[in-house]
Design an enzyme around this catalytic site. Structure first.
Site, PDB file in Angstrom:
ATOM      1  N   TRP A 115       0.836  -1.207   0.000  1.00  0.00           N
ATOM      2  CA  TRP A 115       0.000   0.000   0.000  1.00  0.00           C
ATOM      3  C   TRP A 115       0.868   1.254   0.000  1.00  0.00           C
ATOM      4  CZ3 TRP A 115      -4.503  -1.279  -1.485  1.00  0.00           C
ATOM      5  CH2 TRP A 115      -5.162  -2.394  -0.967  1.00  0.00           C
TER       6      TRP A 115
ATOM      7  N   CYS B 160       7.487  11.205  11.192  1.00  0.00           N
ATOM      8  CA  CYS B 160       7.102  11.626   9.830  1.00  0.00           C
ATOM      9  C   CYS B 160       5.583  11.589   9.688  1.00  0.00           C
ATOM     10  CB  CYS B 160       7.726  10.704   8.774  1.00  0.00           C
ATOM     11  SG  CYS B 160       9.515  10.608   8.866  1.00  0.00           S
TER      12      CYS B 160
ATOM     13  N   GLU C 163      -2.579   6.403   7.306  1.00  0.00           N
ATOM     14  CA  GLU C 163      -1.971   7.302   8.306  1.00  0.00           C
ATOM     15  C   GLU C 163      -2.560   7.057   9.695  1.00  0.00           C
ATOM     16  OE1 GLU C 163       0.472   9.283   8.129  1.00  0.00           O
ATOM     17  OE2 GLU C 163       0.759   9.758   6.021  1.00  0.00           O
TER      18      GLU C 163
HETATM   19  P1  TGC Z   1       4.538   3.705  20.940  1.00  0.00           P
HETATM   20  O1  TGC Z   1       5.105   3.193  22.218  1.00  0.00           O
HETATM   21  O2  TGC Z   1       3.268   4.428  20.933  1.00  0.00           O
HETATM   22  O3  TGC Z   1       5.618   4.662  20.233  1.00  0.00           O
HETATM   23  C1  TGC Z   1       6.986   4.292  20.025  1.00  0.00           C
HETATM   24  C2  TGC Z   1       7.795   5.571  20.151  1.00  0.00           C
HETATM   25  O4  TGC Z   1       7.365   6.525  19.162  1.00  0.00           O
HETATM   26  C3  TGC Z   1       6.865   7.722  19.783  1.00  0.00           C
HETATM   27  N1  TGC Z   1       5.668   8.127  19.033  1.00  0.00           N
HETATM   28  C4  TGC Z   1       5.636   9.162  18.197  1.00  0.00           C
HETATM   29  N2  TGC Z   1       6.541  10.085  17.877  1.00  0.00           N
HETATM   30  C5  TGC Z   1       6.181  11.037  16.999  1.00  0.00           C
HETATM   31  N3  TGC Z   1       4.985  11.085  16.404  1.00  0.00           N
HETATM   32  C6  TGC Z   1       4.043  10.174  16.675  1.00  0.00           C
HETATM   33  N4  TGC Z   1       2.870  10.221  16.069  1.00  0.00           N
HETATM   34  C7  TGC Z   1       4.350   9.147  17.610  1.00  0.00           C
HETATM   35  N5  TGC Z   1       3.670   8.095  18.126  1.00  0.00           N
HETATM   36  C8  TGC Z   1       4.489   7.490  18.996  1.00  0.00           C
HETATM   37  C9  TGC Z   1       6.549   7.319  21.212  1.00  0.00           C
HETATM   38  O5  TGC Z   1       6.637   8.421  22.079  1.00  0.00           O
HETATM   39  C10 TGC Z   1       7.618   6.300  21.480  1.00  0.00           C
HETATM   40  O6  TGC Z   1       8.827   6.971  21.735  1.00  0.00           O
HETATM   41  P2  TGC Z   1       9.876   6.382  22.808  1.00  0.00           P
HETATM   42  O7  TGC Z   1      10.985   7.382  22.790  1.00  0.00           O
HETATM   43  O8  TGC Z   1       9.131   6.310  24.096  1.00  0.00           O
HETATM   44  O9  TGC Z   1      10.276   5.042  22.284  1.00  0.00           O
HETATM   45  O10 TGC Z   1       4.548   2.479  19.964  1.00  0.00           O
HETATM   46  P3  TGC Z   1       3.412   1.466  19.689  1.00  0.00           P
HETATM   47  O11 TGC Z   1       4.040   0.269  19.033  1.00  0.00           O
HETATM   48  O12 TGC Z   1       2.564   1.241  20.905  1.00  0.00           O
HETATM   49  O13 TGC Z   1       2.626   2.308  18.569  1.00  0.00           O
HETATM   50  C11 TGC Z   1       1.329   2.178  18.418  1.00  0.00           C
HETATM   51  C12 TGC Z   1       0.762   3.206  17.430  1.00  0.00           C
HETATM   52  C13 TGC Z   1      -0.629   2.735  17.137  1.00  0.00           C
HETATM   53  C14 TGC Z   1       0.687   4.559  18.091  1.00  0.00           C
HETATM   54  C15 TGC Z   1       1.546   3.401  16.145  1.00  0.00           C
HETATM   55  O14 TGC Z   1       2.241   2.310  15.805  1.00  0.00           O
HETATM   56  C16 TGC Z   1       0.712   3.935  15.012  1.00  0.00           C
HETATM   57  O15 TGC Z   1       0.564   5.140  14.863  1.00  0.00           O
HETATM   58  N6  TGC Z   1       0.113   3.044  14.115  1.00  0.00           N
HETATM   59  C17 TGC Z   1      -0.530   3.468  12.886  1.00  0.00           C
HETATM   60  C18 TGC Z   1       0.394   3.228  11.733  1.00  0.00           C
HETATM   61  C19 TGC Z   1       0.234   4.228  10.642  1.00  0.00           C
HETATM   62  O16 TGC Z   1      -0.304   5.311  10.816  1.00  0.00           O
HETATM   63  N7  TGC Z   1       0.776   3.916   9.498  1.00  0.00           N
HETATM   64  C20 TGC Z   1       0.782   4.849   8.400  1.00  0.00           C
HETATM   65  C21 TGC Z   1       1.687   4.390   7.299  1.00  0.00           C
HETATM   66  S1  TGC Z   1       2.105   5.669   6.143  1.00  0.00           S
HETATM   67  C22 TGC Z   1       0.678   6.015   5.352  1.00  0.00           C
HETATM   68  O17 TGC Z   1      -0.361   5.536   5.624  1.00  0.00           O
HETATM   69  C23 TGC Z   1       0.812   7.004   4.228  1.00  0.00           C
HETATM   70  S2  TGC Z   1      -0.669   7.301   3.450  1.00  0.00           S
HETATM   71  C24 TGC Z   1      -0.273   8.337   2.168  1.00  0.00           C
HETATM   72  C25 TGC Z   1      -0.663   9.750   2.426  1.00  0.00           C
HETATM   73  O18 TGC Z   1      -0.408  10.285   3.513  1.00  0.00           O
HETATM   74  O19 TGC Z   1      -1.240  10.352   1.539  1.00  0.00           O
HETATM   75  P1  FAD Z   2      -4.978  -3.442  10.042  1.00  0.00           P
HETATM   76  O1  FAD Z   2      -3.889  -2.963  10.918  1.00  0.00           O
HETATM   77  O2  FAD Z   2      -4.996  -4.880   9.669  1.00  0.00           O
HETATM   78  O3  FAD Z   2      -6.369  -3.086  10.727  1.00  0.00           O
HETATM   79  C1  FAD Z   2      -7.588  -3.715  10.346  1.00  0.00           C
HETATM   80  C2  FAD Z   2      -8.704  -3.196  11.260  1.00  0.00           C
HETATM   81  O4  FAD Z   2      -8.434  -3.545  12.610  1.00  0.00           O
HETATM   82  C3  FAD Z   2      -8.823  -1.656  11.229  1.00  0.00           C
HETATM   83  O5  FAD Z   2     -10.178  -1.294  11.290  1.00  0.00           O
HETATM   84  C4  FAD Z   2      -8.121  -1.239  12.499  1.00  0.00           C
HETATM   85  O6  FAD Z   2      -8.562   0.006  13.010  1.00  0.00           O
HETATM   86  C5  FAD Z   2      -8.495  -2.382  13.443  1.00  0.00           C
HETATM   87  N1  FAD Z   2      -7.552  -2.531  14.559  1.00  0.00           N
HETATM   88  C6  FAD Z   2      -6.236  -2.868  14.519  1.00  0.00           C
HETATM   89  N2  FAD Z   2      -5.710  -2.885  15.755  1.00  0.00           N
HETATM   90  C7  FAD Z   2      -6.705  -2.517  16.604  1.00  0.00           C
HETATM   91  C8  FAD Z   2      -6.796  -2.345  18.010  1.00  0.00           C
HETATM   92  N3  FAD Z   2      -5.732  -2.520  18.820  1.00  0.00           N
HETATM   93  N4  FAD Z   2      -7.978  -1.989  18.536  1.00  0.00           N
HETATM   94  C9  FAD Z   2      -9.068  -1.774  17.734  1.00  0.00           C
HETATM   95  N5  FAD Z   2      -9.052  -1.934  16.400  1.00  0.00           N
HETATM   96  C10 FAD Z   2      -7.882  -2.303  15.841  1.00  0.00           C
HETATM   97  N6  FAD Z   2       1.445   2.871   4.164  1.00  0.00           N
HETATM   98  C11 FAD Z   2       2.723   3.291   4.012  1.00  0.00           C
HETATM   99  O7  FAD Z   2       3.624   2.885   4.736  1.00  0.00           O
HETATM  100  N7  FAD Z   2       3.033   4.191   3.038  1.00  0.00           N
HETATM  101  C12 FAD Z   2       2.113   4.689   2.166  1.00  0.00           C
HETATM  102  O8  FAD Z   2       2.439   5.508   1.304  1.00  0.00           O
HETATM  103  C13 FAD Z   2       0.763   4.241   2.305  1.00  0.00           C
HETATM  104  N8  FAD Z   2      -0.192   4.654   1.419  1.00  0.00           N
HETATM  105  C14 FAD Z   2      -1.442   4.076   1.451  1.00  0.00           C
HETATM  106  C15 FAD Z   2      -2.344   4.330   0.414  1.00  0.00           C
HETATM  107  C16 FAD Z   2      -3.578   3.688   0.385  1.00  0.00           C
HETATM  108  C17 FAD Z   2      -4.502   3.926  -0.771  1.00  0.00           C
HETATM  109  C18 FAD Z   2      -3.946   2.816   1.451  1.00  0.00           C
HETATM  110  C19 FAD Z   2      -5.277   2.130   1.460  1.00  0.00           C
HETATM  111  C20 FAD Z   2      -3.057   2.578   2.477  1.00  0.00           C
HETATM  112  C21 FAD Z   2      -1.793   3.178   2.498  1.00  0.00           C
HETATM  113  N9  FAD Z   2      -0.833   2.855   3.474  1.00  0.00           N
HETATM  114  C22 FAD Z   2       0.465   3.309   3.344  1.00  0.00           C
HETATM  115  C23 FAD Z   2      -1.138   1.854   4.485  1.00  0.00           C
HETATM  116  C24 FAD Z   2      -2.025   2.349   5.636  1.00  0.00           C
HETATM  117  O9  FAD Z   2      -1.325   3.204   6.491  1.00  0.00           O
HETATM  118  C25 FAD Z   2      -2.566   1.123   6.366  1.00  0.00           C
HETATM  119  O10 FAD Z   2      -3.512   0.501   5.507  1.00  0.00           O
HETATM  120  C26 FAD Z   2      -3.212   1.495   7.696  1.00  0.00           C
HETATM  121  O11 FAD Z   2      -2.244   1.947   8.608  1.00  0.00           O
HETATM  122  C27 FAD Z   2      -3.981   0.312   8.331  1.00  0.00           C
HETATM  123  O12 FAD Z   2      -3.224  -0.852   8.325  1.00  0.00           O
HETATM  124  P2  FAD Z   2      -3.842  -2.236   7.737  1.00  0.00           P
HETATM  125  O13 FAD Z   2      -4.388  -1.939   6.403  1.00  0.00           O
HETATM  126  O14 FAD Z   2      -2.794  -3.277   7.858  1.00  0.00           O
HETATM  127  O15 FAD Z   2      -5.045  -2.553   8.711  1.00  0.00           O
END
Ligand code: TGC
Ligand code: FAD
Length: 394
Positions: free
Chosen positions: A172, A249, A374
């Site tokens: 993704w 980031c 995100e």
């Molecule tokens: P956790 O213990 O919460 O955090 C580990 C360390 O990171 C620090 N931290 C952050 N720092 C800066 N910004 C944030 N948003 C931060 N969140 C946490 C935290 O303080 C800690 O630091 P340290 O020094 O104590 O080690 O770690 P966890 O494993 O429990 O994390 C859980 C969680 C859910 C918060 C995290 O993993 C999360 O945010 N999950 C969602 C993943 C996500 O958003 N993926 C996005 C992929 S990129 C994408 O989707 C691009 S889309 C394209 C577009 O934007 O158009």
């Molecule tokens: P999962 O983690 O498998 O989650 C599935 C469901 O379970 C969700 O509803 C979630 O909320 C729920 N869930 C998970 N854990 C819990 C919990 N503890 N409690 C309650 N509910 C929970 N990623 C990148 O790195 N770079 C990119 O450029 C990027 N671009 C993207 C572009 C598109 C079009 C899409 C669709 C996704 C992109 N992503 C990218 C990935 C995106 O960040 C992930 O899809 C997103 O973070 C969710 O992860 P997942 O799809 O594995 O869902």
């Protein structure tokens, strides 16, 4: 008291927020709006249906300054305020979420990763070229089995003489097939997550376009395969260490989403209000019925809340007091509200609402992704909940 504003002005600025922006911020916003109206709006439905991103517009987007606009001038930025950056994202997403995504990933994820965690040499090598749009970047964090929980990633960077060899799959990934460099997050020998700049023409690196999306169709999304890819030491982001680095980031990109989604909601509300005033049913415009007015006012109310949240977030950012849970609340609420607004707009357009000749169904489908990427709605709920009551519920 009768308003002297036209419908579009009343929709866009019901609460008089215009006064809150500086003239520079307004100038930047209006330049992006003019670009979107002239270059995107006439073709967006066609591009979305065909599933193509208009790469020919990349030089114009660079000229508009949407790549890394908040960065220092020496790295190709314009040192714009966070609010100006937010307004840029708002106007891009008024056009299409895929357009905003393209810019968000380039600026908030790929460029920011190099700016925040890179060496001086990496910054001067890559950032000005990325600001010019000559180098497009992508950001590989998510994997097939690690999305919400990126700490579970399996991609490894094994130390070898002069660098590392990276093996893993990223899924993704926005801009994956357009990118010249990928910021890849992988675990080193000690299991610590680190970032690497990987030129996408390196042997062993393959990007595969995902073509089955019913959302974000104007955005290129890919799977990245890294098969024993050699990355020299000088391509490691030296200041990256641990999960906090990629999450830092994400804070930037989530900030952009909090603003961008306002643009999608405004586009839907504008279209629904204008449609309701001209669509006749039972001998009068549907805008003259109480139920349609109620829906429009509900949409306006949600949109004004989104605008206020984005603006206050921008103020916190500008004053250096923004914390990542602030960003999570705004990303969570604004993405979800924009989705609800888009669905209501689609309803008001009746049968026409399901056609990409109009914006709402396209925005609605896109916003399903925005609500998920995100960090999903649930993930941001738990980030804010943890901050509020200091209990981890993940
Ligand atoms: P956790 O213990 O919460 O955090 C580990 C360390 O990171 C620090 N931290 C952050 N720092 C800066 N910004 C944030 N948003 C931060 N969140 C946490 C935290 O303080 C800690 O630091 P340290 O020094 O104590 O080690 O770690 P966890 O494993 O429990 O994390 C859980 C969680 C859910 C918060 C995290 O993993 C999360 O945010 N999950 C969602 C993943 C996500 O958003 N993926 C996005 C992929 S990129 C994408 O989707 C691009 S889309 C394209 C577009 O934007 O158009
Ligand atoms: P999962 O983690 O498998 O989650 C599935 C469901 O379970 C969700 O509803 C979630 O909320 C729920 N869930 C998970 N854990 C819990 C919990 N503890 N409690 C309650 N509910 C929970 N990623 C990148 O790195 N770079 C990119 O450029 C990027 N671009 C993207 C572009 C598109 C079009 C899409 C669709 C996704 C992109 N992503 C990218 C990935 C995106 O960040 C992930 O899809 C997103 O973070 C969710 O992860 P997942 O799809 O594995 O869902």
């Amino acid at each position: 008291m009768a308003s002297t504003q036209n419908l579009g002005q009343r929709v866009d600025d019901f609460y008089g927020l215009e006064q809150q922006f500086s003239s520079d911020e307004i100038q930047v916003r209006d330049a992006v709006r003019r670009f979107v109206d002239a270059e995107i709006r006439p073709h967006v439905g066609e591009w979305w249906q065909a599933g193509v991103f208009p790469i020919e517009l990349i030089p114009k987007l660079a000229e508009l300054g949407v790549f890394g606009p908040t960065l220092p001038e020496k790295y190709g930025g314009a040192e714009l305020s966070p609010v100006a950056y937010g307004l840029m994202m708002q106007e891009l997403e008024r056009g299409d979420s895929g357009l905003r995504s393209f810019a968000s990933v380039q600026s908030g994820l790929a460029m920011y990763a190099i700016y925040r965690y890179g060496s001086e040499e990496q910054k001067t090598t890559y950032l000005p070229e990325m600001a010019r749009g000559h180098i497009i970047g992508c950001f590989g964090l998510t994997e097939p089995d690690a999305g919400s929980d990126p700490a579970a990633m399996r991609t490894i960077a094994k130390s070898v003489s002069g660098g590392v060899r990276i093996t893993g799959v990223k899924r993704w990934i926005t801009n994956g097939n357009l990118a010249k460099i990928a910021i890849v997050w992988a675990k080193d020998d000690a299991g610590t997550i680190r970032g690497y700049i990987v030129p996408t023409n390196t042997e062993g690196f393959t990007a595969k376009h995902i073509t089955t999306k019913a959302s974000m169709r104007m955005s290129v999304t890919s799977e990245l395969y890294l098969d024993d890819v050699f990355v020299p030491d000088d391509h490691r982001l030296p200041l990256s260490k641990g999960l906090g680095s990629p999450l830092g980031c994400l804070t930037q990109a989530r900030y952009g989403i909090a603003w961008g989604t306002v643009g999608a909601a405004l586009d839907c509300l504008n279209e629904a209000a204008a449609y309701a005033k001209t669509r006749i049913a039972f001998g009068r415009p549907i805008a003259a019925t109480q139920l349609v007015q109620e829906r429009l006012v509900d949409m306006l109310s949600m949109t004004v809340d989104m605008q206020l949240k984005a603006l206050q977030l921008g103020r916190l950012y500008g004053s250096g007091t923004m914390r990542y849970p602030h960003v999570s609340l705004a990303k969570r609420d604004n993405a979800r509200s924009a989705l609800v607004v888009a669905r209501m707009a689609r309803e008001i357009l009746g049968g026409n609402g399901i056609s990409v000749d109009y914006g709402p169904i396209r925005h609605m489908a896109n916003l399903e992704t925005v609500d998920t990427y995100e960090g999903t709605y649930e993930v941001h709920t738990l980030i804010v909940g943890r901050d509020l009551v200091e209990e981890n519920a993940f």
